[in-house]
Design a protein around this motif. Sequence first.
Motif, PDB file in Angstrom:
ATOM      1  N   TYR A   1       5.837   3.472   0.232  1.00 38.04           N
ATOM      2  CA  TYR A   1       5.045   2.246   0.131  1.00 38.04           C
ATOM      3  C   TYR A   1       5.500   1.261   1.198  1.00 38.04           C
ATOM      4  CZ  TYR A   1       4.846   3.952  -4.749  1.00 38.04           C
ATOM      5  OH  TYR A   1       4.718   4.706  -5.886  1.00 38.04           O
TER       6      TYR A   1
ATOM      7  N   MET B   1       3.384  -4.391   7.279  1.00 34.41           N
ATOM      8  CA  MET B   1       2.269  -3.707   7.944  1.00 34.41           C
ATOM      9  C   MET B   1       1.559  -4.621   8.943  1.00 34.41           C
ATOM     10  SD  MET B   1       0.578  -1.358   4.929  1.00 34.41           S
ATOM     11  CE  MET B   1       0.409  -2.664   3.706  1.00 34.41           C
TER      12      MET B   1
ATOM     13  N   ASP C   1      -3.389   3.398   1.900  1.00 37.60           N
ATOM     14  CA  ASP C   1      -3.805   3.158   3.285  1.00 37.60           C
ATOM     15  C   ASP C   1      -3.244   4.303   4.127  1.00 37.60           C
ATOM     16  OD1 ASP C   1      -4.197   2.393   5.915  1.00 37.60           O
ATOM     17  OD2 ASP C   1      -3.617   0.306   5.600  1.00 37.60           O
ATOM     18  N   THR C   2      -4.106   5.184   4.594  1.00 35.00           N
ATOM     19  CA  THR C   2      -3.663   6.358   5.360  1.00 35.00           C
ATOM     20  C   THR C   2      -3.642   6.116   6.865  1.00 35.00           C
ATOM     21  OG1 THR C   2      -5.916   7.240   5.451  1.00 35.00           O
ATOM     22  CG2 THR C   2      -4.544   7.937   3.587  1.00 35.00           C
ATOM     23  N   SER C   3      -4.014   4.922   7.303  1.00 33.33           N
ATOM     24  CA  SER C   3      -4.158   4.684   8.744  1.00 33.33           C
ATOM     25  C   SER C   3      -2.828   4.809   9.481  1.00 33.33           C
ATOM     26  CB  SER C   3      -4.777   3.310   8.992  1.00 33.33           C
ATOM     27  OG  SER C   3      -3.934   2.263   8.539  1.00 33.33           O
ATOM     28  N   PHE C   4      -1.737   4.350   8.876  1.00 39.30           N
ATOM     29  CA  PHE C   4      -0.441   4.420   9.551  1.00 39.30           C
ATOM     30  C   PHE C   4       0.039   5.867   9.663  1.00 39.30           C
ATOM     31  CE2 PHE C   4      -0.658   0.124   7.864  1.00 39.30           C
ATOM     32  CZ  PHE C   4      -0.250  -0.631   8.960  1.00 39.30           C
ATOM     33  N   MET C   5      -0.195   6.662   8.621  1.00 38.03           N
ATOM     34  CA  MET C   5       0.207   8.059   8.677  1.00 38.03           C
ATOM     35  C   MET C   5      -0.629   8.821   9.699  1.00 38.03           C
ATOM     36  SD  MET C   5       2.337  10.355   7.708  1.00 38.03           S
ATOM     37  CE  MET C   5       3.143   9.920   6.166  1.00 38.03           C
TER      38      MET C   5
ATOM     39  N   VAL D   1       1.482   4.544   1.743  1.00 33.68           N
ATOM     40  CA  VAL D   1       1.157   4.943   3.117  1.00 33.68           C
ATOM     41  C   VAL D   1       1.456   6.408   3.399  1.00 33.68           C
ATOM     42  CG1 VAL D   1       1.396   2.616   4.045  1.00 33.68           C
ATOM     43  CG2 VAL D   1       3.411   4.114   3.933  1.00 33.68           C
TER      44      VAL D   1
ATOM     45  N   LYS E   1       0.843  -1.196   0.000  1.00 31.63           N
ATOM     46  CA  LYS E   1       0.000   0.000   0.000  1.00 31.63           C
ATOM     47  C   LYS E   1       0.875   1.242   0.000  1.00 31.63           C
ATOM     48  CE  LYS E   1      -4.464  -1.181   0.213  1.00 31.63           C
ATOM     49  NZ  LYS E   1      -4.328  -2.600  -0.145  1.00 31.63           N
TER      50      LYS E   1
ATOM     51  N   ALA F   1       5.894   0.124  11.604  1.00 31.44           N
ATOM     52  CA  ALA F   1       5.356   0.800  10.414  1.00 31.44           C
ATOM     53  C   ALA F   1       4.957   2.229  10.751  1.00 31.44           C
ATOM     54  CB  ALA F   1       4.157   0.023   9.875  1.00 31.44           C
TER      55      ALA F   1
END
Length: 344
Positions: A229, A235, A326-330, A110, A108, A242
């Motif tokens: 990425y 992840m 996938d923006t969840s980690f940021m 990120v 993904k 991550a």
Amino acid sequence: MRMWMRRWMAGLCIGLLILLSPGSGRALGQGRPVLRVRVVHVPVLIFAPLYVAIERGYFTAQGMDVELISTPGGASSFAVLASGRAEAVVGGLGAALFNAAARGLDFKVVGPGHLERPPDSTPLVVSRKAFDSGEIRAVRDLRGKRVSVNVIGSATEFWLNAALLKGGLTMSDVKLVEVNFPDVPAALANGAIAAGMLGEPLATLAEDRGQISRLSDDFINGVQVTAVYFGGEFMRRHPREAVGFLVAWLRACRDLSGDAFRRDAITRIVEKYTGVPADVVKRARPPFYEPNGTINVNDYTRLQDYFRKRGLLTYNHPLPPAAYIDTSFMRRALALAGPFTPAR
């Protein structure tokens, strides 16, 4: 007393065995695991946050030992990522991204990489000889000639398209070829190409050497064309690292705000990883970074449309952003780092 000593020695031995056992991931003297993270990159100026985060210990602070893997970019980066030979990629948003996502490869986007503003840090260049002689003085003079990008189907091709359009040509007016950035000056000199895209600080270095002239450097203004990425395995198995990777990335991006590329501490780091002297880096056209990790989805849509029109995509229907972003980690990283406040 001897019974106490025997127990103490036994406890020490057990502790050492735990620390040194295979797969424990712990180093002696440290209280948290140290994870090796392999990152694919291209050693040019636009990937400076990666180098700054390594040199200033930002990755180390998040429990990671980062190992850099160099590739030309494009599909080769995804091949390394998909094969499990790397955990992350910092690279361009090209056709390879969209084709890999359409095939269901496990990765993904990120976070954003860099963006450019005039004067662009990846200019279209020609040989100094051709420019000074008047043979090639404007983009329109490239009609029918060989023009290079580092990887066909890459973000660099999108830049070239923008430069050609601004100069009154289209991609069909030139013969597109691949030449790695470091080889562009030599290819211009021997006539293998008439023009080529060349990333900083290599462009300034070649300019200093009298090898090239900039033909166009005002064709892109603010488009996000590179990204960070993560591989799916990274992840899922290491979500803490991550997030920590992106915390380190944000810290480095913030260090590079303002006039950072004119400071000795930064230019020495860039010199170490690109091989270009620090004084040249200071004069190079700097890239820009998103200090809060915001992804401009509209830019991704624009890039996907471009590569579809070029016939470089292997699927028919446009991919929705959720298929490859996938923006969840940021979001979690930003919550830890806090919002960026520019220095006054």
